[in-house]
Design a protein around this motif. Sequence first.
Motif, PDB file in Angstrom:
ATOM      1  N   HIS A 158       0.832  -1.200   0.000  1.00 22.62           N
ATOM      2  CA  HIS A 158       0.000   0.000   0.000  1.00 22.62           C
ATOM      3  C   HIS A 158       0.873   1.258   0.000  1.00 22.62           C
ATOM      4  O   HIS A 158       1.934   1.275   0.636  1.00 22.62           O
ATOM      5  CB  HIS A 158      -0.884   0.035   1.247  1.00 22.62           C
ATOM      6  N   ARG A 171       0.228   0.039   6.765  1.00 26.92           N
ATOM      7  CA  ARG A 171       0.549   1.194   5.926  1.00 26.92           C
ATOM      8  C   ARG A 171       1.591   2.083   6.586  1.00 26.92           C
ATOM      9  O   ARG A 171       1.619   2.233   7.800  1.00 26.92           O
ATOM     10  CB  ARG A 171      -0.713   2.048   5.683  1.00 26.92           C
ATOM     11  N   ASP A 226      -8.578  -0.329   0.625  1.00 26.43           N
ATOM     12  CA  ASP A 226      -8.267  -1.659   0.101  1.00 26.43           C
ATOM     13  C   ASP A 226      -9.169  -2.084  -1.046  1.00 26.43           C
ATOM     14  O   ASP A 226      -8.939  -3.146  -1.653  1.00 26.43           O
ATOM     15  CB  ASP A 226      -8.390  -2.705   1.211  1.00 26.43           C
TER      16      ASP A 226
END
Length: 302
Positions: free
Chosen positions: A49, A75, A288
Motif C-alpha cells: 500500500h 501502511r 483496500d
Amino acid sequence: MLPPTRIKCGSKGPNSLSDVMKNAEVSMQQVGGRTLRTATWRLDKPSDHPPVLFFNGIGANIEAVAPLADALPERGFIMFDMPGVGESPDPVVPYTPFTISWTAAQLLDKLGVDEVDVMGISWGGGIAQHFTMQHPGRTRRLVLIATSAGMLMMPGSPKALTKMANPRRYVDADYMIKNFETLYGEGLGKSSGKKGHMSLLKPPSPRGYMYQLLCMLGWTSAPALPFLLRKKTLIMMGDDDAIVPLANGKFLSMLIPDSEMIVMEGGGHLFLLSHKEQSVAAIREFLDSPHTSAEAGEAKAA
C-alpha cells in the motif's frame, strides 16, 4: 457518486494514550524554507500500500491523531506539525493552501515517497483537498473527515464556534471539560475520554494559530471540485457534529464526481477517536477496495 452509508456506533473512548508516539520516527525536517516537526511510521518496511499523508485539524499537533497510524499497521504514515503548532517553530511569513501543499510535496521528495493516499480532518481536510488537486500525480485516493469545502460551508452551532475560537480550550483543562460536549458532541462520553484527548494536545503559539486561520481565509474548493478532483474519495461525517455539520459532507459528495459518504451515527467532531474501530474499518475497506479503471490507467501510464 454513491449514496451515503450510515454506520451506527458505540461510544468507546480512545485506548491508552501515554505512548502514542512510541512507534514513530520523529525528526525536524528543513523543507521549503520551513522547519517542520515530522513523524513517520513504517516508511522503511515493505508494503503493498502507498503510505498515508495526513493533514491535521487546526491547532492540533501530531499526537492528537497518532493513534490512527498505529491502527493501520499495514501502511506507512506521514504527519507533520504545521508551522507554529506542536513543536514546529513559528512561521516567519504566512502561508496559503498552495504553499503548504507545495511544502508537503517537498517533504515527500525528501522522504523518498512518490505516491500517497491523502487524508485530512476538519481544517486539514481543506488542505487535503487542495493538495490532491495541486498534486494529482502523487495522490492515489483521498479521505475527508469532518470537513467542508471551505468558505462555502454550512456553519456550525454559534455556541460551539464561539468556544472553538477561544484558545483557552488548549490551555485550560477546566474550560475544555466544561465545554467538551458543546465543542465535540457526546461521542467521547466519559470525562476520562475527554482528559485522554486533552493529554495529547499541545497549545499552538498565538502566531501559529493565527496563521492557520489566515491560511484558509476566503478559500473554497467548491468551484474546482467537479473539474479538478478526479480521485476516488471517501467522505466521513458525524451526524452530531456541531462544528462541521453533516450538510457539508453532502455538499462535498455532490461536487466530487467519484465519491462516497459514510455517516457516523451519534458521531461528533471527534468521531475518528470516539468511534475508532468503526472509523478504521471504513478507512481500511475504502483504501483496500479494488482499483478503479481510472486508477488502473494511471498506474499503467506511470
